[in-house]
Write a protein that holds these residues in place. Structure first.
Motif, short mmCIF file in Angstrom:
data_model
loop_
_atom_site.label_atom_id
_atom_site.label_comp_id
_atom_site.label_asym_id
_atom_site.label_seq_id
_atom_site.Cartn_x
_atom_site.Cartn_y
_atom_site.Cartn_z
N ARG A 495 0.82 -1.21 0.00
CA ARG A 495 0.00 0.00 0.00
C ARG A 495 0.86 1.26 0.00
O ARG A 495 0.54 2.23 -0.70
CB ARG A 495 -0.92 -0.01 1.21
N LEU A 496 1.91 1.26 0.81
CA LEU A 496 2.79 2.42 0.82
C LEU A 496 3.46 2.60 -0.54
O LEU A 496 3.64 3.74 -1.00
CB LEU A 496 3.84 2.26 1.92
N ARG A 497 3.83 1.52 -1.17
CA ARG A 497 4.47 1.62 -2.48
C ARG A 497 3.53 2.26 -3.49
O ARG A 497 3.94 3.14 -4.26
CB ARG A 497 4.90 0.23 -2.96
N GLU A 498 2.25 1.87 -3.50
CA GLU A 498 1.28 2.47 -4.41
C GLU A 498 1.10 3.95 -4.11
O GLU A 498 1.06 4.79 -5.01
CB GLU A 498 -0.05 1.74 -4.30
N LEU A 499 0.97 4.28 -2.82
CA LEU A 499 0.79 5.66 -2.43
C LEU A 499 2.00 6.50 -2.79
O LEU A 499 1.87 7.61 -3.35
CB LEU A 499 0.51 5.73 -0.93
N LEU A 500 3.19 6.00 -2.51
CA LEU A 500 4.41 6.77 -2.77
C LEU A 500 4.67 6.92 -4.25
O LEU A 500 5.22 7.94 -4.69
CB LEU A 500 5.59 6.10 -2.06
N ARG A 501 4.34 5.92 -5.04
CA ARG A 501 4.48 6.07 -6.50
C ARG A 501 3.61 7.23 -6.99
O ARG A 501 4.03 8.01 -7.85
CB ARG A 501 4.07 4.78 -7.21
N GLU A 502 2.41 7.34 -6.46
CA GLU A 502 1.53 8.44 -6.85
C GLU A 502 2.11 9.78 -6.39
O GLU A 502 2.04 10.78 -7.10
CB GLU A 502 0.14 8.23 -6.25
N ILE A 503 2.70 9.79 -5.19
CA ILE A 503 3.22 11.04 -4.64
C ILE A 503 4.42 11.55 -5.43
O ILE A 503 4.51 12.74 -5.74
CB ILE A 503 3.61 10.83 -3.16
N ILE A 504 5.37 10.66 -5.76
CA ILE A 504 6.62 11.11 -6.39
C ILE A 504 6.55 11.09 -7.91
O ILE A 504 7.56 11.34 -8.58
CB ILE A 504 7.80 10.25 -5.92
N SER A 505 5.40 10.82 -8.49
CA SER A 505 5.28 10.77 -9.94
C SER A 505 5.44 12.17 -10.53
O SER A 505 5.46 13.18 -9.82
CB SER A 505 3.92 10.18 -10.34
#
Length: 521
Positions: A495-505
């Motif tokens: 879940r953190l990986r999905e969230l962080l991918r969205e954040i740093i995109s």
């Protein structure tokens, strides 16, 4: 026995109520206020037991007319089952450190350095490494045998020492230190002579490179042996003969270390054990210690430097917070690899002079990632946002210190994303793992982060603040959340990986919790 987070009443049954003025009760060194309560129809001396987290609590009762009494009260974690606790310790011992090291290597953190991140070590492999270090193998002697032999004839040298002594007792005053004797305040007689001087003497000492090497070897093996025994105690199934073997090895090591107690006078190794001396070449026992130490260092698995791992049941909240932060680091590095970032600086992996380790340096950037299009990501544990507008990012109320601050910069804009692993939750002690609720004070803290932290222009750079806790998911508006974090699976990391991918995109500057909340709910 109190439960985690449950209030209670501590009653002193063996102390007469009339003696309440002569009694002092300490809990972990902190005095508790006493009062008289009617318990079971009789007046007793009592103290209020506040809501306490899991761990070890030392209770001390001091009486003027009697011997002090003490006991350790151990409160097991109510919201982490045995399997989750074992999984958390396993992750901290080897899983997360190894994954972080591999991810850093993948992102180019060790470019130009001849270093390969250690692989994750299984229980069987770690047991074999410790066994070989202690008892040796076919071609190399073990540490226990080496310590016993060296204890019979330890290497020592004569070293110059320069103690301060009375002038009349000086044997060979040091001319180089005479100016200090005259300059030392209150050290001169009426006729201008120094009352004490630095004397030049020679004493035998065991504190030499070869003995430091031997002590470092013994200390390293002892640490890994104790860690392995704790690890095995938390494992679901462990053969009885394995526990018996480790107990026997630990006893043999203690006996050999007591025989070589001259090592208590020896300091720590100040450089990598790569130098060859005549003592190492001529004395077989010392040479065996060097060979064994080098082999043992090569077998070392990368570790997390979390002092609470020395006693996992004594400080579960600290372990949980370290586990949550390292899981966040792991997820960030995986997300950065997906987005083609590269590491330009990092302070996560260290241990050049000792065993490789993963650390969480407080108040300084742990890792800095950059993208060719100008995006920059910086993760800082325990970052301070001081009160007042004297710094770029600051707090307009009180100083704020989130556990993990993720600063993301795009060309022309930036944002902060804050994460606080919190073992604390509010729920009844009879609940099961994962069914608690976040504490109001923790959620209020997330709102405080969001509203109090400002930039130089007075803007609010915090776009999202969340706690990671062992309970169900809960959202408080669109930018404050409580995210489920229960050891024993990879749900939090995914879940953190999905969230962080969205954040740093690339378009993360327009990120909104609304975009991912539906996927998480």
């Amino acid at each position: 026995m109190p439960r985690e987070w449950d209030p209670g009443l501590l009653v002193l049954d063996d102390v007469p109520a009339d003696d309440w003025r002569d009694v002092v009760v300490h809990l972990n060194g902190r005095p508790l206020p006493l009062r008289l309560e009617v318990v079971g129809g009789a007046v007793r001396i009592a103290a209020h037991w506040e809501r306490a987290s899991s761990g070890a609590w030392r209770l001390e009762v001091l009486r003027k007319d009697g011997a002090p009494w003490s006991s350790v009260i151990r409160i097991p974690p109510a919201k982490l089952g045995d399997a989750a606790l074992a999984a958390m310790v396993d992750d901290l011992e080897s899983g997360l450190p190894a994954s972080i090291a591999v991810a850093l290597d993948r992102l180019g953190a060790f470019g130009g350095i001849d270093w390969r991140p250690p692989r994750r070590v299984t229980l069987a492999q770690e047991l074999e490494h410790v066994r070989r270090a202690l008892v040796g193998d076919g071609g190399r002697r073990g540490l226990i045998d080496v310590l016993n032999e060296v204890a019979r004839d330890p290497h020592k040298v004569l070293a110059d020492v320069h103690p301060w002594v009375r002038a009349e007792k000086a044997r060979r005053p040091s001319p180089a230190h005479l100016p200090q004797a005259f300059a030392k305040a209150g050290n001169l007689t009426r006729d201008g002579r120094p009352m004490s001087v630095v004397d030049g003497r020679v004493e035998s000492t065991f504190d030499v490179y070869e003995n430091r090497l031997l002590r470092s070897f013994a200390d390293s093996v002892d640490v890994r042996l104790r860690r392995l025994r704790r690890w095995l105690r938390l494992a679901p199934v462990v053969a009885g003969d394995v526990e018996a073997e480790l107990a026997a090895l630990a006893a043999a090591l203690r006996k050999a270390r007591w025989a070589a107690r001259f090592l208590d006078e020896v300091g720590s190794l100040r450089r990598a054990p790569t130098d060859l001396t005549m003592v190492l070449l001529r004395k077989p026992a010392y040479r065996a210690a060097l060979e064994g130490f080098l082999a043992f260092r090569r077998s070392a698995a990368i570790r997390a430097t979390v002092p609470a791992l020395d006693a996992p049941m004594s400080d579960v909240p600290t372990l949980y917070e370290a586990w949550g932060t390292l899981t966040l680091v792991e997820a960030l590095l995986e997300a950065a690899a997906d987005e083609d970032f590269r590491v330009v600086s990092q302070r996560l992996c260290s241990g050049v002079e000792g065993e490789p380790a993963v650390v969480l340096p407080p108040e300084v950037p742990a890792v800095r990632l950059e993208h060719v299009d100008g995006r920059v990501v910086v993760l800082t544990p325990q970052r301070r946002f001081p009160r007042g507008a004297c710094s770029d990012l600051h707090s307009v109320s009180f100083e704020q210190i989130p556990d993990a601050t993720l600063e993301v910069r795009w060309p022309g804009r930036r944002a902060l994303f804050l994460f606080d692993p919190k073992y604390k939750l509010w729920g009844d002690g009879s609940g099961t793992a994962g069914d608690g609720r976040p504490k109001k004070e923790d959620i209020d803290k997330m709102h405080a982060y969001r509203d109090a932290i400002r930039d130089r222009d007075g803007g609010r750079p915090v776009r999202f603040a969340a706690i990671l806790y062992p309970g169900p998911e809960a959202w408080f508006g669109s930018d404050v959340a409580a995210l489920p974090a229960l050891p024993g699976g990879d749900g939090l990391r995914k879940r953190l990986r999905e969230l962080l991918r969205e954040i740093i995109s690339a378009d993360g500057g327009c990120w909104s919790a609304h975009d991912v909340r539906g996927e998480w709910s």
